[in-house]
Every structure is written in C-alpha cells, then in structure tokens.
Design an enzyme around this catalytic site. Structure first.
Site, PDB file in Angstrom:
ATOM      1  N   GLU A  39       3.222  -0.674   4.370  1.00 30.04           N
ATOM      2  CA  GLU A  39       3.892  -1.542   3.387  1.00 30.04           C
ATOM      3  C   GLU A  39       4.460  -2.794   4.063  1.00 30.04           C
ATOM      4  O   GLU A  39       5.626  -2.820   4.447  1.00 30.04           O
ATOM      5  CB  GLU A  39       5.016  -0.792   2.657  1.00 30.04           C
ATOM      6  CG  GLU A  39       5.677  -1.653   1.584  1.00 30.04           C
ATOM      7  CD  GLU A  39       6.864  -0.985   0.893  1.00 30.04           C
ATOM      8  OE1 GLU A  39       7.339  -1.537  -0.110  1.00 30.04           O
ATOM      9  OE2 GLU A  39       7.304   0.076   1.365  1.00 30.04           O
ATOM     10  N   LYS A  71       0.544  -0.583   0.559  1.00 30.00           N
ATOM     11  CA  LYS A  71       1.516  -0.857  -0.493  1.00 30.00           C
ATOM     12  C   LYS A  71       1.911  -2.320  -0.372  1.00 30.00           C
ATOM     13  O   LYS A  71       2.536  -2.728   0.617  1.00 30.00           O
ATOM     14  CB  LYS A  71       2.741   0.065  -0.381  1.00 30.00           C
ATOM     15  CG  LYS A  71       3.774  -0.179  -1.493  1.00 30.00           C
ATOM     16  CD  LYS A  71       4.806   0.930  -1.587  1.00 30.00           C
ATOM     17  CE  LYS A  71       5.838   0.618  -2.673  1.00 30.00           C
ATOM     18  NZ  LYS A  71       6.775   1.723  -2.923  1.00 30.00           N
TER      19      LYS A  71
END
Length: 292
Positions: free
Chosen positions: A171, A208
């Site tokens: 992420e 992500k």
C-alpha cells in the site's frame, strides 16, 4: 482463500486502525476522548466496535471478501472464537496490518518505520489462520527518488512476508491532498511495474492504491500476472465520492476503512446499526462489482 480473494465478487473491509488513528475513529463512532483512559481502554472500545461490525448479519463473504485486522484484533475474540477463525467461518478472509507507522516525510514521501519483530508477528499470524498482510507508506509529492524508495521498501518487505506463505498487500498511498496527485501516480505506476517484473516466478502480491485521478490508470496493474488483486483505499473521500470514483476503475475493488464505517454510531440500537452497515456494504459492493 486464495481463490476467493483473486476471483471473488466483493470488497475487502479495512478494520485496522492503529494507535494513531484510533481516537479519531472512536470520535466518529460517537465515543469522545474523555470516555477512556490510556491505550488499553481505547483499544478495548475499538475492539468492541470491530466485533459489532464483524458479527453483524451483513458482514459475510457474500459481499465482504476479506477483512484487514489490527494486531490486537487478530489476537482477540469474536463470539468466543479467535477473530481470524471467526471471520473465515463467515466466509471472510483474514488479513493483518503489519507496519509500525511512518517515518517523517523525506523526498516527498514517508517510508515505513523498521519492523524488527516482523518474523515473529508473521509466524503468529500463520498459526492463527491469517491469509495475508497489509503495510502502508505515503506519497505526497511526485518525487522520483522518494517514490522509488517507497516501492523498493514495500517489495523488499513483501518478499519477507511471502517467505512465510502469506499474501502481501502493498500500500503506497498517494495522498488525495497531494499538490500533484496525477504526477505522483505516474511515477508510482512505473516503479511498481519495474518491481513486479522482477518478482520471482510464481510469486504474487496484492496492491492497495489510492483511486487514481484518471479512470483506469492502473488497468495495466490489474491485468499483470504477478498481481493477485488491486484494491482501492478511500483516502479521506466520503463513501459516496469514493464509490463514485471507484466505479469508473475496471479491475479495482474497494478496501475502505472510514468510508465503510461512515455514519455508524455507538448509540445506535442493534437494528439501526445493522441496517446502516448493510446499506454501506451494499453501496461499496456495487461500486466494486458493477462497473460502468
């Protein structure tokens, strides 16, 4: 679990607020700072909120593919069962947030702090039936060197995680208030593709990412054979706005935190709470599965 995460229809719930973000999450839930003293009481209240979500009738694998947990939540129980086992019994794949927060911003980005106890944490996660992990860095400026460092660090730690048989969610969050969000996203996409192409045969990661400024900008990533799934963070957008933006991005599904719990209140009756959560889940599910 792998089949559900890779091919299933639905989204991933992010229930992983840590020490820094928990007070704000509790305030939005209607619990003021004065309602608790110290971290232990704060995390107990947060755990109660998460259990209320996880035990709600709508929180099942029919629409919620997975859930990202804070370490304390992974170690806790729901309805007398260890949380990861409870989730999977409901068809929801358990993930664990493993990062320990961010370094101060440098070169327009904030790297992850060191994780010296990561191997022990990963071993515990495996023993509890967790499927994968998530770790977050942030990007504020379109800095070539900074973003390259972010992505390099993420993929290095992802290799360590994969060594335990876990699926890493990478992420690198581009902040929605970045003065040049599109410029940062262009550098990020290039750097991620370099690292993906260098992965060993058979190894996959999940990504992500912030919903991009240009619709379908990450389409190449969603179709890459080293990517199991691309999920989107809400990043501070309201649920309505996050869902509107997500719906224009093919191949991306939601992994929302604030946008999922928006409007939920501690004072609600169980019927009110369950109805509000079911409505939120249905809206996010639709944005994740029915692309325009």
């Amino acid at each position: 679990m792998a089949a559900q995460i890779t091919h299933g229809d639905g989204f991933i719930a992010a229930l992983d607020q840590s020490g820094g973000s928990t007070p704000g999450a509790l305030r939005l839930y209607g619990i003021p700072d004065t309602a608790y003293t110290g971290e232990a009481e704060m995390f107990a209240l947060m755990h109660d909120m998460r259990v209320r979500i996880m035990t709600s009738p709508a929180f099942t694998g029919a629409q919620v593919l997975g859930a990202i947990l804070f370490e304390n939540t992974m170690d806790g129980q729901a309805a007398g069962t260890p949380v990861p086992a409870f989730l999977w019994k409901r068809g929801v794949v358990p993930f664990l947030k493993v990062d320990k927060g961010l370094e101060a911003e440098k070169d327009g980005v904030s790297l992850m702090k060191p994780m010296p106890d990561l191997d022990a944490l990963l071993a515990r996660a495996v023993s509890l039936g967790v499927f994968g992990t998530k770790m977050r860095s942030t990007i504020n400026l379109p800095s070539q060197d900074g973003i390259a460092a972010i992505v390099k660090q993420q993929f290095e730690v992802a290799g360590q995680i994969a060594g335990h048989g876990l699926m890493p969610i990478i992420e690198p969050e581009v902040l929605i208030k970045s003065p040049d969000k599109a410029g940062a996203e262009a550098i990020l996409r290039t750097e991620i593709l370099k690292q993906l192409d260098a992965l060993p045969d058979g190894q996959q990661v999940m990504l992500k990412l912030t919903i991009p400024a240009t619709a379908d900008f990450y389409r190449e990533l969603t179709q890459h054979d080293r990517v199991a799934r691309v999920v989107a963070l809400s990043g501070g957008y309201s649920r309505t706005e996050a869902c509107r933006r997500l719906a224009a991005n093919h191949g991306m599904i939601a992994s929302f935190s604030r946008a999922l719990t928006e409007g939920l209140q501690h004072s609600m009756s169980d019927a009110e709470f369950n109805a509000a959560l079911a409505s939120a889940i249905a809206e996010i599910y639709q944005a994740s599965t029915q692309k325009v």
